[in-house]
Write a protein that holds these residues in place. Sequence first.
Motif, PDB file in Angstrom:
ATOM      1  N   ALA A  84     -17.078   2.991 -11.214  1.00  0.00           N
ATOM      2  CA  ALA A  84     -18.086   3.638 -10.503  1.00  0.00           C
ATOM      3  C   ALA A  84     -17.790   4.983  -9.441  1.00  0.00           C
ATOM      4  CB  ALA A  84     -18.358   2.202  -9.199  1.00  0.00           C
ATOM      5  N   PRO A  85     -17.962   6.027 -10.079  1.00  0.00           N
ATOM      6  CA  PRO A  85     -17.850   7.309  -9.250  1.00  0.00           C
ATOM      7  C   PRO A  85     -18.284   7.069  -8.422  1.00  0.00           C
ATOM      8  CG  PRO A  85     -18.519   7.299 -11.760  1.00  0.00           C
ATOM      9  CD  PRO A  85     -19.097   6.235 -11.555  1.00  0.00           C
ATOM     10  N   PHE A  86     -17.568   8.210  -7.147  1.00  0.00           N
ATOM     11  CA  PHE A  86     -18.625   8.272  -5.703  1.00  0.00           C
ATOM     12  C   PHE A  86     -17.846   9.956  -6.118  1.00  0.00           C
ATOM     13  CE2 PHE A  86     -17.418   3.373  -5.627  1.00  0.00           C
ATOM     14  CZ  PHE A  86     -19.102   3.135  -5.026  1.00  0.00           C
ATOM     15  N   ARG A  87     -19.020  10.261  -4.908  1.00  0.00           N
ATOM     16  CA  ARG A  87     -18.520  11.662  -4.979  1.00  0.00           C
ATOM     17  C   ARG A  87     -18.542  12.255  -3.043  1.00  0.00           C
ATOM     18  NH1 ARG A  87     -22.905  13.123  -8.170  1.00  0.00           N
ATOM     19  NH2 ARG A  87     -22.228  15.001  -9.643  1.00  0.00           N
ATOM     20  N   ASP A  88     -17.646  12.527  -2.386  1.00  0.00           N
ATOM     21  CA  ASP A  88     -17.350  13.077  -0.859  1.00  0.00           C
ATOM     22  C   ASP A  88     -17.903  14.231  -0.447  1.00  0.00           C
ATOM     23  OD1 ASP A  88     -13.769  12.177  -1.376  1.00  0.00           O
ATOM     24  OD2 ASP A  88     -13.820  14.026  -2.305  1.00  0.00           O
ATOM     25  N   PRO A  89     -18.476  13.268   0.656  1.00  0.00           N
ATOM     26  CA  PRO A  89     -17.399  12.448   1.646  1.00  0.00           C
ATOM     27  C   PRO A  89     -18.084  10.962   1.792  1.00  0.00           C
ATOM     28  CG  PRO A  89     -19.861  13.119   2.972  1.00  0.00           C
ATOM     29  CD  PRO A  89     -19.589  13.449   1.839  1.00  0.00           C
ATOM     30  N   LEU A  90     -16.529  10.223   1.417  1.00  0.00           N
ATOM     31  CA  LEU A  90     -16.734   9.009   0.773  1.00  0.00           C
ATOM     32  C   LEU A  90     -16.918   7.358   1.936  1.00  0.00           C
ATOM     33  CD1 LEU A  90     -13.604   8.505  -0.627  1.00  0.00           C
ATOM     34  CD2 LEU A  90     -15.140   8.539  -2.255  1.00  0.00           C
ATOM     35  N   TYR A  91     -17.144   7.992   2.264  1.00  0.00           N
ATOM     36  CA  TYR A  91     -17.453   6.926   3.999  1.00  0.00           C
ATOM     37  C   TYR A  91     -16.965   7.812   5.148  1.00  0.00           C
ATOM     38  CZ  TYR A  91     -12.404   6.025   4.551  1.00  0.00           C
ATOM     39  OH  TYR A  91     -10.872   6.330   4.227  1.00  0.00           O
ATOM     40  N   GLY A  92     -17.265   6.906   6.552  1.00  0.00           N
ATOM     41  CA  GLY A  92     -17.247   7.720   7.739  1.00  0.00           C
ATOM     42  C   GLY A  92     -18.170   8.880   8.528  1.00  0.00           C
ATOM     43  N   THR A  93     -19.624   8.669   7.864  1.00  0.00           N
ATOM     44  CA  THR A  93     -20.401   9.652   8.593  1.00  0.00           C
ATOM     45  C   THR A  93     -21.068   9.472   9.477  1.00  0.00           C
ATOM     46  OG1 THR A  93     -22.358   9.586   6.588  1.00  0.00           O
ATOM     47  CG2 THR A  93     -21.014  11.272   6.532  1.00  0.00           C
ATOM     48  N   SER A  94     -21.788  10.352  10.174  1.00  0.00           N
ATOM     49  CA  SER A  94     -22.416   9.164  11.548  1.00  0.00           C
ATOM     50  C   SER A  94     -23.840   9.115  11.922  1.00  0.00           C
ATOM     51  CB  SER A  94     -22.232   9.839  12.937  1.00  0.00           C
ATOM     52  OG  SER A  94     -22.007  11.685  12.480  1.00  0.00           O
ATOM     53  N   GLN A  95     -24.075   9.548  10.462  1.00  0.00           N
ATOM     54  CA  GLN A  95     -25.890   9.557  10.522  1.00  0.00           C
ATOM     55  C   GLN A  95     -26.056   8.127  10.125  1.00  0.00           C
ATOM     56  OE1 GLN A  95     -26.556  12.799   8.180  1.00  0.00           O
ATOM     57  NE2 GLN A  95     -26.913  14.675  10.169  1.00  0.00           N
ATOM     58  N   ARG A  96     -27.275   7.593  10.142  1.00  0.00           N
ATOM     59  CA  ARG A  96     -27.480   6.151   9.821  1.00  0.00           C
ATOM     60  C   ARG A  96     -28.680   6.644   9.170  1.00  0.00           C
ATOM     61  NH1 ARG A  96     -23.448   3.377   9.085  1.00  0.00           N
ATOM     62  NH2 ARG A  96     -24.587   1.501  10.250  1.00  0.00           N
ATOM     63  N   ALA A  97     -28.859   6.213   7.960  1.00  0.00           N
ATOM     64  CA  ALA A  97     -30.377   6.310   6.909  1.00  0.00           C
ATOM     65  C   ALA A  97     -30.836   5.065   6.965  1.00  0.00           C
ATOM     66  CB  ALA A  97     -30.173   7.067   6.137  1.00  0.00           C
ATOM     67  N   ASP A  98     -32.289   5.102   6.690  1.00  0.00           N
ATOM     68  CA  ASP A  98     -32.556   3.577   5.798  1.00  0.00           C
ATOM     69  C   ASP A  98     -32.629   4.089   4.617  1.00  0.00           C
ATOM     70  OD1 ASP A  98     -34.059   1.375   5.688  1.00  0.00           O
ATOM     71  OD2 ASP A  98     -36.146   1.998   6.070  1.00  0.00           O
ATOM     72  N   PHE A  99     -31.981   2.157   3.581  1.00  0.00           N
ATOM     73  CA  PHE A  99     -32.430   2.886   2.749  1.00  0.00           C
ATOM     74  C   PHE A  99     -33.098   1.949   2.131  1.00  0.00           C
ATOM     75  CE2 PHE A  99     -28.106   5.572   3.188  1.00  0.00           C
ATOM     76  CZ  PHE A  99     -28.389   6.549   1.814  1.00  0.00           C
ATOM     77  N   GLY A 100     -34.111   1.373   2.716  1.00  0.00           N
ATOM     78  CA  GLY A 100     -35.243   0.214   2.904  1.00  0.00           C
ATOM     79  C   GLY A 100     -35.580   0.415   1.434  1.00  0.00           C
ATOM     80  N   PRO A 101     -36.362   1.855   1.440  1.00  0.00           N
ATOM     81  CA  PRO A 101     -37.402   1.934   0.685  1.00  0.00           C
ATOM     82  C   PRO A 101     -36.369   2.225  -0.764  1.00  0.00           C
ATOM     83  CG  PRO A 101     -37.642   3.567   2.542  1.00  0.00           C
ATOM     84  CD  PRO A 101     -36.412   2.927   3.149  1.00  0.00           C
ATOM     85  N   TRP A 102     -35.319   2.888  -0.679  1.00  0.00           N
ATOM     86  CA  TRP A 102     -34.791   2.954  -2.215  1.00  0.00           C
ATOM     87  C   TRP A 102     -34.203   1.876  -2.793  1.00  0.00           C
ATOM     88  CZ3 TRP A 102     -29.676   1.413  -2.693  1.00  0.00           C
ATOM     89  CH2 TRP A 102     -28.355   1.820  -4.180  1.00  0.00           C
ATOM     90  N   ARG A 103     -33.849   1.115  -2.274  1.00  0.00           N
ATOM     91  CA  ARG A 103     -33.870  -0.748  -2.347  1.00  0.00           C
ATOM     92  C   ARG A 103     -34.876  -1.186  -2.934  1.00  0.00           C
ATOM     93  NH1 ARG A 103     -29.258  -3.851  -0.911  1.00  0.00           N
ATOM     94  NH2 ARG A 103     -29.898  -5.185  -1.213  1.00  0.00           N
TER      95      ARG A 103
END
Length: 560
Positions: free
Chosen positions: A175-194
Motif C-alpha cells: 500500500a503506497p502512500f503520498r505525503d502528507p501522510l496524516y495529521g492535517t487539520s481539515q476534516r472531510a466526508d468520505f461517505g460518498p467515496w465509500r
Amino acid sequence: MRAPFSHINEAWSRLILERLYDHGVRDLCIAPGSRSAPLTLAAANLQRPDLALHTHFDERGLGFFALGLAKARGRPVALITTSGTAVPNLHPALVEAFQTHVPLVAVTADRPPELLHCGANQAIEQSGLFARHVRAAADLPPADEAVSAGWLSQALDRACAALHGPDRGPVHINAPFRDPLYGTSQRADFGPWRSDVRPVPETPPPAPAMARPETPPQTPALLVAGQLLPEEARAVLRLAERTGTPVLADIGSQLRLLDHPRILPYAELWLATPAGRCALAGIRQVIQFGGRLTGKRLNQWLAGFEGEHWLVSEHSDHLDPQRRARHVQAPIPDFCDALPLPPSPPLETAEPTVNACLEATLEARFSELTAVRLITQRLPRGMALLPGNSMSVRLLDLVAAPGDGNPVLTNRGASGIDGLVATAAGYARHHGAGVTLVLGDLSLLHDLNSLHLAARSPSPLVILALNNDGGAIFQLLPARDQGPHFEPFFQLPHGLDFAQAAAQFGLDYARPDTPEALAATYDAACTRTGATLIELCFPPHHGADHLNLLLQRLQETGNG
C-alpha cells in the motif's frame, strides 16, 4: 454514511483494515514506522471489541509472533510494517507460513512510484518481493479519491480469498502512500467515496474433492502420522481404533505424546533395532497422513518400502521427498471416517525391551536427551510443546515420553532455527495453558530480541535452552570428520550464556545442573505467568555421544 477523515490516506487505510476484519482477522501486529502511520492510526482507531493489537520493534520477530498467533487461533493474522528493509524482514515468517498453509497478511506501506529508483530515502522495490512465498498479492495504487472504494474492496477480497480453503496461506498487500501522510487539520466526508463498497461475499471456501484411491487398501496396513492439525489427528486415531491398525507418529502429529495402545511409542528407537525393522517386513500398505516427517529412520524405511504407499492431505502439495507415494488430496477427517480399511493384526513392538534400554541409558548420564525426556514426563496437562528445529526436534521425536497427548506446534515448513521464541510467544498469547519451548543456543541467539515478546506472555512460557556452545547437530553429521574445519565453519563455538540476556529482558532465569534441580525449576516455571528461561549447559559432543550410545545399545539388544 458519514465518514469524516482528515485525508484520503486515513479513509483508505480504514477500509483496508475493515476489509481484513471482515475476512476473519482478529489480531493486528504493528511495527513502528512513518510511512505506515496511516495504517497504524487506522488500527488504533478501529474500535472492535474482539480485535487485539500487538506491537514489537523487530519486524522479523513480529512476523513469527504473528505466525504463533495464527496457529493458536486458527484464523488469519495481519502484520503492518513501514517501507524499506522493514518489509523483507517479514520474509522468513512468510516462508514458514507458505510452507505450512498458515494465513498471514503482510500489509506493507510503501513509497509512491515516483519515489522509486531515484535515490529517495527508504524506497525499495516492494512489489513482488515475496513472489513465490505468498498465495496471493495485491499491489495497490497510491491512496487516491479517484480510485473507487468499491474497486479497492474488491481488490482486497481477491487477495484475501487465498486466506481460506485447502491451499490457504500468506497474502501480501502493498500500500503506497503520498505525503502528507496524516495529521492535517481539515476534516472531510468520505461517505460518498465509500458508497460503492459492498459486503464481503459470504461464499464458503472451496473444499478439496473427496478423492478415492483406485484400489482398496491392503492389509496388514500401517498408519503414519506426519504434521497434523488436532482435528486431523483425532480422525487418524479413530481410524486406528476402529481397525486395530498401528500408528507410527511424528512429534508434530499431535499423537506422539499420547499414551495409547494403537500408537507405537518411540517409533524411531524401535526402527533402530533389527527386531523393529523385521516386524514391519509383512506390511503391504502404508497410509500416511500429512508430510514432513522428522525421523531419519522412518524416512529411510519409507524410502525402501515396496508396498502400496498413500499420502493423504487436504492440500495439493506433494510432500513426498522420495516421489514414490500416491498423493490423495482429501480432508483427512472425511477420508478416515469413510475408508473401508479391514482390521490389521498387531505388530510385535518389543516395547518393554526398548523402554528398558532407554531408561538404563538415560539414567547413566545427564545430557540433552535426559533433559528433553524429563520435560515431557512433567509437561502439565494442556500445556503446548514447541520443539525447536535442528537437534531439539530430533531428540524429542526420539525420546519424548508418551502421556496426555499435549498439543505440539512446530515450524517444520522450512525447519529454520529463526523465530522460535517469537512463535512460542505468539502461541502463548492465546493458549492459556502455556507453552514449553525447547531450543538450542544458536536458535536462541537468532531470536534474542523476541525475549521482549516472551516477557509479556499472559500465560506460562518456559524456554528451555540447550546450550552446547554452537551447532551440536553437526556432531551427528559427516561434518564432524572434517578435522580443523569443523569448529570454525560448522560448530561455530561462541562461549556465551544467557543469564544477562534474561536479566535485560526481565525473564526469570535458572541454570540447573542435575535432573532433580531441572525438575524442580521446570515445575515452578510452569505455574508462573510470564516467561522463564532455563539454561542447560553441556559440552558440544555430549548429547551426540549419549545418543550414539543409546542407538548402539538398541542395535545390540535387537540382535540379542
